[in-house]
Motif scaffolding. Structure first.
Motif, PDB file in Angstrom:
ATOM      1  N   LEU A  77     -66.164 -49.468 -37.902  1.00  9.83           N
ATOM      2  CA  LEU A  77     -65.320 -49.645 -37.194  1.00  9.83           C
ATOM      3  C   LEU A  77     -65.223 -48.447 -36.347  1.00  9.83           C
ATOM      4  O   LEU A  77     -64.965 -47.132 -36.787  1.00  9.83           O
ATOM      5  CB  LEU A  77     -63.801 -49.891 -37.780  1.00  9.83           C
ATOM      6  N   LYS A  78     -64.960 -48.495 -34.906  1.00  7.56           N
ATOM      7  CA  LYS A  78     -65.009 -47.239 -34.089  1.00  7.56           C
ATOM      8  C   LYS A  78     -63.643 -47.478 -33.258  1.00  7.56           C
ATOM      9  O   LYS A  78     -63.343 -48.510 -32.770  1.00  7.56           O
ATOM     10  CB  LYS A  78     -65.794 -47.233 -32.974  1.00  7.56           C
ATOM     11  N   ILE A  79     -62.443 -46.495 -33.336  1.00  5.26           N
ATOM     12  CA  ILE A  79     -61.463 -46.226 -32.705  1.00  5.26           C
ATOM     13  C   ILE A  79     -61.749 -45.181 -31.690  1.00  5.26           C
ATOM     14  O   ILE A  79     -61.791 -44.068 -31.786  1.00  5.26           O
ATOM     15  CB  ILE A  79     -60.136 -46.050 -33.528  1.00  5.26           C
ATOM     16  N   SER A  80     -61.389 -45.606 -30.488  1.00  3.39           N
ATOM     17  CA  SER A  80     -61.627 -44.720 -29.298  1.00  3.39           C
ATOM     18  C   SER A  80     -60.194 -44.242 -28.832  1.00  3.39           C
ATOM     19  O   SER A  80     -59.179 -45.218 -29.046  1.00  3.39           O
ATOM     20  CB  SER A  80     -62.176 -45.546 -28.252  1.00  3.39           C
ATOM     21  N   ASP A  81     -59.991 -43.064 -28.188  1.00  2.80           N
ATOM     22  CA  ASP A  81     -58.908 -42.673 -27.689  1.00  2.80           C
ATOM     23  C   ASP A  81     -57.435 -42.869 -28.656  1.00  2.80           C
ATOM     24  O   ASP A  81     -56.780 -43.427 -28.472  1.00  2.80           O
ATOM     25  CB  ASP A  81     -58.573 -43.395 -26.449  1.00  2.80           C
ATOM     26  N   SER A  82     -57.814 -42.126 -29.922  1.00  5.12           N
ATOM     27  CA  SER A  82     -56.795 -42.456 -31.131  1.00  5.12           C
ATOM     28  C   SER A  82     -55.730 -42.073 -30.561  1.00  5.12           C
ATOM     29  O   SER A  82     -55.305 -41.069 -30.122  1.00  5.12           O
ATOM     30  CB  SER A  82     -57.443 -41.564 -32.404  1.00  5.12           C
ATOM     31  N   GLN A  83     -54.650 -43.022 -31.176  1.00  4.98           N
ATOM     32  CA  GLN A  83     -53.114 -42.418 -31.105  1.00  4.98           C
ATOM     33  C   GLN A  83     -52.521 -42.401 -32.242  1.00  4.98           C
ATOM     34  O   GLN A  83     -52.893 -42.780 -33.513  1.00  4.98           O
ATOM     35  CB  GLN A  83     -52.796 -43.776 -30.425  1.00  4.98           C
ATOM     36  N   LEU A  84     -51.278 -41.665 -32.400  1.00  2.32           N
ATOM     37  CA  LEU A  84     -50.574 -41.384 -33.484  1.00  2.32           C
ATOM     38  C   LEU A  84     -50.269 -42.446 -34.448  1.00  2.32           C
ATOM     39  O   LEU A  84     -50.273 -42.727 -35.582  1.00  2.32           O
ATOM     40  CB  LEU A  84     -49.406 -40.773 -33.167  1.00  2.32           C
ATOM     41  N   GLY A  85     -50.193 -43.880 -33.685  1.00  6.86           N
ATOM     42  CA  GLY A  85     -49.855 -45.203 -34.048  1.00  6.86           C
ATOM     43  C   GLY A  85     -51.047 -45.888 -34.951  1.00  6.86           C
ATOM     44  O   GLY A  85     -50.712 -46.693 -35.700  1.00  6.86           O
ATOM     45  N   ASP A  86     -52.437 -45.066 -34.899  1.00  8.47           N
ATOM     46  CA  ASP A  86     -53.206 -45.642 -35.534  1.00  8.47           C
ATOM     47  C   ASP A  86     -53.385 -45.130 -36.886  1.00  8.47           C
ATOM     48  O   ASP A  86     -54.207 -45.577 -37.705  1.00  8.47           O
ATOM     49  CB  ASP A  86     -54.713 -45.100 -34.755  1.00  8.47           C
ATOM     50  N   ALA A  87     -52.605 -44.295 -37.117  1.00  4.45           N
ATOM     51  CA  ALA A  87     -52.525 -43.803 -38.763  1.00  4.45           C
ATOM     52  C   ALA A  87     -52.187 -44.733 -39.663  1.00  4.45           C
ATOM     53  O   ALA A  87     -51.073 -45.327 -39.609  1.00  4.45           O
ATOM     54  CB  ALA A  87     -51.683 -42.525 -38.783  1.00  4.45           C
ATOM     55  N   ALA A  88     -53.040 -44.921 -40.734  1.00  3.46           N
ATOM     56  CA  ALA A  88     -52.804 -46.096 -41.665  1.00  3.46           C
ATOM     57  C   ALA A  88     -54.124 -46.221 -42.809  1.00  3.46           C
ATOM     58  O   ALA A  88     -54.970 -45.376 -42.349  1.00  3.46           O
ATOM     59  CB  ALA A  88     -52.801 -47.458 -40.858  1.00  3.46           C
ATOM     60  N   MET A  89     -53.930 -47.036 -43.500  1.00  2.00           N
ATOM     61  CA  MET A  89     -54.866 -47.568 -44.526  1.00  2.00           C
ATOM     62  C   MET A  89     -55.741 -48.474 -43.760  1.00  2.00           C
ATOM     63  O   MET A  89     -55.098 -49.487 -43.316  1.00  2.00           O
ATOM     64  CB  MET A  89     -54.528 -48.024 -45.669  1.00  2.00           C
ATOM     65  N   TYR A  90     -57.154 -48.505 -43.618  1.00  2.00           N
ATOM     66  CA  TYR A  90     -57.928 -49.308 -43.212  1.00  2.00           C
ATOM     67  C   TYR A  90     -58.609 -49.879 -44.135  1.00  2.00           C
ATOM     68  O   TYR A  90     -59.559 -49.248 -44.777  1.00  2.00           O
ATOM     69  CB  TYR A  90     -58.793 -48.629 -41.977  1.00  2.00           C
ATOM     70  N   PHE A  91     -58.832 -51.226 -44.328  1.00  2.00           N
ATOM     71  CA  PHE A  91     -59.368 -51.862 -45.215  1.00  2.00           C
ATOM     72  C   PHE A  91     -60.604 -52.891 -44.558  1.00  2.00           C
ATOM     73  O   PHE A  91     -60.366 -53.518 -43.703  1.00  2.00           O
ATOM     74  CB  PHE A  91     -58.567 -52.873 -46.037  1.00  2.00           C
ATOM     75  N   CYS A  92     -61.865 -52.743 -44.840  1.00  2.68           N
ATOM     76  CA  CYS A  92     -62.891 -53.715 -44.434  1.00  2.68           C
ATOM     77  C   CYS A  92     -63.064 -54.857 -45.520  1.00  2.68           C
ATOM     78  O   CYS A  92     -62.689 -54.585 -46.857  1.00  2.68           O
ATOM     79  CB  CYS A  92     -64.245 -52.836 -44.627  1.00  2.68           C
ATOM     80  N   ALA A  93     -63.194 -55.857 -44.943  1.00  5.31           N
ATOM     81  CA  ALA A  93     -63.214 -57.288 -45.953  1.00  5.31           C
ATOM     82  C   ALA A  93     -64.201 -58.341 -45.393  1.00  5.31           C
ATOM     83  O   ALA A  93     -64.776 -58.249 -44.285  1.00  5.31           O
ATOM     84  CB  ALA A  93     -61.715 -57.861 -45.723  1.00  5.31           C
ATOM     85  N   TYR A  94     -64.608 -58.840 -46.600  1.00  2.00           N
ATOM     86  CA  TYR A  94     -65.644 -59.896 -46.299  1.00  2.00           C
ATOM     87  C   TYR A  94     -65.186 -61.217 -46.803  1.00  2.00           C
ATOM     88  O   TYR A  94     -64.372 -61.367 -47.622  1.00  2.00           O
ATOM     89  CB  TYR A  94     -66.867 -59.589 -47.208  1.00  2.00           C
ATOM     90  N   ARG A  95     -65.441 -62.235 -46.062  1.00  2.00           N
ATOM     91  CA  ARG A  95     -65.294 -63.617 -46.566  1.00  2.00           C
ATOM     92  C   ARG A  95     -66.256 -64.712 -46.390  1.00  2.00           C
ATOM     93  O   ARG A  95     -67.016 -64.541 -45.319  1.00  2.00           O
ATOM     94  CB  ARG A  95     -63.879 -64.098 -45.715  1.00  2.00           C
ATOM     95  N   ARG A  96     -66.578 -65.328 -47.060  1.00  2.19           N
ATOM     96  CA  ARG A  96     -67.760 -66.520 -46.938  1.00  2.19           C
ATOM     97  C   ARG A  96     -67.284 -67.547 -45.918  1.00  2.19           C
ATOM     98  O   ARG A  96     -66.009 -67.742 -45.732  1.00  2.19           O
ATOM     99  CB  ARG A  96     -67.908 -67.194 -48.361  1.00  2.19           C
ATOM    100  N   ALA A  97     -68.374 -68.222 -45.290  1.00  2.00           N
ATOM    101  CA  ALA A  97     -67.945 -69.002 -44.162  1.00  2.00           C
ATOM    102  C   ALA A  97     -67.478 -70.549 -44.793  1.00  2.00           C
ATOM    103  O   ALA A  97     -66.731 -70.915 -44.223  1.00  2.00           O
ATOM    104  CB  ALA A  97     -69.180 -69.112 -43.209  1.00  2.00           C
ATOM    105  N   LYS A  98     -68.103 -70.847 -45.584  1.00  7.64           N
ATOM    106  CA  LYS A  98     -67.938 -71.989 -46.280  1.00  7.64           C
ATOM    107  C   LYS A  98     -67.798 -71.916 -47.768  1.00  7.64           C
ATOM    108  O   LYS A  98     -68.490 -71.466 -48.463  1.00  7.64           O
ATOM    109  CB  LYS A  98     -68.944 -73.309 -45.819  1.00  7.64           C
TER     110      LYS A  98
END
Lengths: 118, 116
Positions: A77-98
């Motif tokens: 994940l690329k975050i451009s022009d980072s802002q103070l409000g972007d501060a957070a925990m970021y979780f990557c997730a996977y889900r099967r399609a079917k």
């Protein structure tokens, strides 16, 4: 079994700069979805961006974009022009399609805490 | 429109006590999920309700955990008796339909449980 790995427990970025959060996953499926979720402190976890595995084009949502490398099983994940409000925990997730059972389970990584420095 | 709400937001209990977490999904959402994050680890699936029925409870750690969704509205997750390793954040989520198209899953803020 599918797994998701986020190798960066914490990242920092200067306001207005760009930061990239890493995520790798393992699956034997060919059709699936990948997500980045964001949880600000004491707030709900919200969807930032999602990618369908069958699409070669990388998803973008305003300042957020992904680099999806299916062969390498990488989804950063690329975050451009980072802002103070972007501060957070970021979780990557996977889900099967079917799924046969009707339960679309999300497989999450351990999260990356992003700090944005003023 | 109200989002997914969870109560309590924080709870500190002693080992051996009982705690009940509540989740109110978004109105009209048939699908309700419970997930848990133990500190420093990944968020893990616990179970899935479709209306009042348990569709999948394969992630429930043991029989000290009991989830209910009477009437297909709100859900409760009871831990009895609580152990130290039950500490973590319990997330509830809901969605309107099971399939991906049109299925946006909405998460609550989580209920932070600390067992001492």
């Amino acid at each position: 079994a599918q797994t998701v790995t986020q190798s960066q427990p914490e990242m920092s970025v200067q306001e207005a700069e760009t930061v990239t959060l890493s995520c790798t996953y393992d699956t034997s499926e060919s059709d699936y979805y990948l997500f980045w979720y964001k949880q600000p402190p004491s707030r709900q976890m919200i969807l930032v961006i999602r990618q369908e595995a069958y699409k070669q084009q990388n998803a973008t949502e305003n300042r957020f974009s992904v680099n999806f490398q299916k062969a390498a099983k990488s989804f950063s994940l690329k975050i451009s022009d980072s802002q103070l409000g972007d501060a957070a925990m970021y979780f990557c997730a996977y889900r099967r399609a079917k799924v046969a059972s009707g339960t679309y389970k999300y497989i999450f990584g351990t999260g990356t805490r992003l700090k944005v420095l003023a | 429109e109200a989002g997914v709400t969870q109560f309590p937001s924080h709870s500190v209990i002693e080992k051996g006590q009982t705690v009940t977490l509540r989740c109110d999904p978004i109105s009209g959402h048939d699908n309700l999920y419970w997930y848990r994050r133990v500190m420093g680890k990944e968020i893990k699936f616990l179970l899935h309700f479709v209306k009042e029925s348990k569709q999948d409870e394969s992630g429930m750690p043991n029989n000290r955990f009991l989830a209910e969704r009477t009437g297909g509205t709100y859900s409760t997750l009871k831990v009895q008796p609580a152990e130290l390793e039950d500490s973590g954040v319990y997330f509830c989520a809901s969605s309107q339909r099971g399939g991906f198209k049109g299925n946006t899953i909405y998460f609550g803020e989580g209920s932070w449980l600390t067992v001492v």
